[in-house]
Write a protein that holds these residues in place. Structure first.
Motif, PDB file in Angstrom:
ATOM      1  N   GLY A 163      39.192   9.613  10.030  1.00  8.25           N
ATOM      2  CA  GLY A 163      39.789   8.473  10.709  1.00  8.25           C
ATOM      3  C   GLY A 163      40.580   7.591   9.774  1.00  8.25           C
ATOM      4  N   ALA A 164      41.231   6.612  10.365  1.00 11.15           N
ATOM      5  CA  ALA A 164      42.099   5.726   9.595  1.00 11.15           C
ATOM      6  C   ALA A 164      41.542   4.310   9.527  1.00 11.15           C
ATOM      7  CB  ALA A 164      43.494   5.727  10.221  1.00 11.15           C
ATOM      8  N   GLU A 165      40.255   4.148   9.741  1.00  8.14           N
ATOM      9  CA  GLU A 165      39.641   2.823   9.700  1.00  8.14           C
ATOM     10  C   GLU A 165      39.717   2.208   8.307  1.00  8.14           C
ATOM     11  OE1 GLU A 165      38.074   1.196  12.358  1.00  8.14           O
ATOM     12  OE2 GLU A 165      38.916   2.778  13.610  1.00  8.14           O
ATOM     13  N   SER A 166      39.681   3.061   7.297  1.00  9.90           N
ATOM     14  CA  SER A 166      39.730   2.593   5.917  1.00  9.90           C
ATOM     15  C   SER A 166      40.421   3.661   5.070  1.00  9.90           C
ATOM     16  CB  SER A 166      38.318   2.326   5.390  1.00  9.90           C
ATOM     17  OG  SER A 166      37.567   3.523   5.354  1.00  9.90           O
ATOM     18  N   GLU A 167      40.591   3.365   3.798  1.00  7.80           N
ATOM     19  CA  GLU A 167      41.179   4.331   2.883  1.00  7.80           C
ATOM     20  C   GLU A 167      40.273   5.563   2.800  1.00  7.80           C
ATOM     21  OE1 GLU A 167      42.571   4.514  -1.791  1.00  7.80           O
ATOM     22  OE2 GLU A 167      41.307   2.876  -1.113  1.00  7.80           O
ATOM     23  N   VAL A 168      40.872   6.747   2.797  1.00  6.16           N
ATOM     24  CA  VAL A 168      40.121   7.993   2.690  1.00  6.16           C
ATOM     25  C   VAL A 168      40.444   8.638   1.349  1.00  6.16           C
ATOM     26  CG1 VAL A 168      39.712  10.275   3.670  1.00  6.16           C
ATOM     27  CG2 VAL A 168      40.135   8.335   5.187  1.00  6.16           C
ATOM     28  N   LEU A 169      39.415   8.843   0.538  1.00  4.78           N
ATOM     29  CA  LEU A 169      39.554   9.527  -0.740  1.00  4.78           C
ATOM     30  C   LEU A 169      39.017  10.941  -0.565  1.00  4.78           C
ATOM     31  CD1 LEU A 169      38.100   6.716  -3.028  1.00  4.78           C
ATOM     32  CD2 LEU A 169      40.483   7.117  -2.432  1.00  4.78           C
ATOM     33  N   ALA A 170      39.869  11.938  -0.763  1.00  3.72           N
ATOM     34  CA  ALA A 170      39.476  13.329  -0.545  1.00  3.72           C
ATOM     35  C   ALA A 170      39.375  14.052  -1.880  1.00  3.72           C
ATOM     36  CB  ALA A 170      40.482  14.017   0.365  1.00  3.72           C
ATOM     37  N   PHE A 171      38.306  14.819  -2.041  1.00  2.00           N
ATOM     38  CA  PHE A 171      38.066  15.564  -3.275  1.00  2.00           C
ATOM     39  C   PHE A 171      37.741  17.009  -2.940  1.00  2.00           C
ATOM     40  CE2 PHE A 171      37.063  11.181  -4.219  1.00  2.00           C
ATOM     41  CZ  PHE A 171      37.687  10.987  -5.440  1.00  2.00           C
ATOM     42  N   ALA A 172      38.350  17.917  -3.690  1.00  2.00           N
ATOM     43  CA  ALA A 172      38.011  19.332  -3.551  1.00  2.00           C
ATOM     44  C   ALA A 172      36.596  19.548  -4.067  1.00  2.00           C
ATOM     45  CB  ALA A 172      39.001  20.189  -4.333  1.00  2.00           C
ATOM     46  N   ASP A 173      35.931  20.563  -3.531  1.00  2.00           N
ATOM     47  CA  ASP A 173      34.546  20.816  -3.918  1.00  2.00           C
ATOM     48  C   ASP A 173      34.382  21.075  -5.416  1.00  2.00           C
ATOM     49  OD1 ASP A 173      35.773  23.312  -3.866  1.00  2.00           O
ATOM     50  OD2 ASP A 173      34.505  24.098  -2.258  1.00  2.00           O
ATOM     51  N   HIS A 174      35.408  21.576  -6.070  1.00  2.00           N
ATOM     52  CA  HIS A 174      35.301  21.795  -7.517  1.00  2.00           C
ATOM     53  C   HIS A 174      35.513  20.503  -8.317  1.00  2.00           C
ATOM     54  CE1 HIS A 174      39.588  22.642  -6.560  1.00  2.00           C
ATOM     55  NE2 HIS A 174      39.789  21.937  -7.655  1.00  2.00           N
ATOM     56  N   ASP A 175      35.832  19.410  -7.632  1.00  2.00           N
ATOM     57  CA  ASP A 175      35.980  18.102  -8.284  1.00  2.00           C
ATOM     58  C   ASP A 175      34.815  17.174  -7.947  1.00  2.00           C
ATOM     59  OD1 ASP A 175      38.371  18.614  -9.604  1.00  2.00           O
ATOM     60  OD2 ASP A 175      39.592  18.013  -7.887  1.00  2.00           O
ATOM     61  N   ALA A 176      33.626  17.740  -7.824  1.00  2.00           N
ATOM     62  CA  ALA A 176      32.453  16.957  -7.417  1.00  2.00           C
ATOM     63  C   ALA A 176      32.156  15.820  -8.387  1.00  2.00           C
ATOM     64  CB  ALA A 176      31.244  17.862  -7.265  1.00  2.00           C
ATOM     65  N   LEU A 177      32.394  16.028  -9.684  1.00  2.00           N
ATOM     66  CA  LEU A 177      32.141  14.947 -10.647  1.00  2.00           C
ATOM     67  C   LEU A 177      33.105  13.791 -10.454  1.00  2.00           C
ATOM     68  CD1 LEU A 177      31.268  16.913 -13.912  1.00  2.00           C
ATOM     69  CD2 LEU A 177      29.724  15.725 -12.343  1.00  2.00           C
ATOM     70  N   LYS A 178      34.363  14.084 -10.143  1.00  2.00           N
ATOM     71  CA  LYS A 178      35.325  13.017  -9.847  1.00  2.00           C
ATOM     72  C   LYS A 178      34.927  12.291  -8.563  1.00  2.00           C
ATOM     73  CE  LYS A 178      39.326  15.100 -12.066  1.00  2.00           C
ATOM     74  NZ  LYS A 178      40.654  15.678 -11.865  1.00  2.00           N
ATOM     75  N   ALA A 179      34.448  13.050  -7.590  1.00  2.00           N
ATOM     76  CA  ALA A 179      33.984  12.435  -6.341  1.00  2.00           C
ATOM     77  C   ALA A 179      32.801  11.517  -6.618  1.00  2.00           C
ATOM     78  CB  ALA A 179      33.603  13.515  -5.336  1.00  2.00           C
TER      79      ALA A 179
END
Length: 79
Positions: free
Chosen positions: A23-39
């Protein structure tokens, strides 16, 4: 404190769909599963209102470890 956000984590080919479903209620930060540490870094820094983990990633050992790490952090507990 930062603006509210949502964090989604999943397979790279699913990120667009996950971002859309969040949804667009707030900012959405998307991370690939291989970037779990960044997430995790974004989660601990931004303290999002929603963390959505794609089910196939959640079923992996890395996904389960990420979920357990989030659940174990008292600073991320719901108010």
């Amino acid at each position: 404190m930062s603006e509210p956000c949502t964090v989604v984590i999943g397979a790279p080919e699913l990120l667009d769909a996950l971002r859309e479903r969040a949804g667009a209620e707030s900012e959405v930060l998307a991370f690939a599963d291989h970037d779990a540490l960044k997430a995790l870094e974004a989660i601990t820094t931004r303290r999002p209102s929603i963390v959505a983990v794609e089910r196939l990633f959640a079923a992996t050992s890395r996904g389960a470890a990420l979920i357990n790490r989030i659940k174990a952090d008292p600073l991320l507990a719901f108010a």
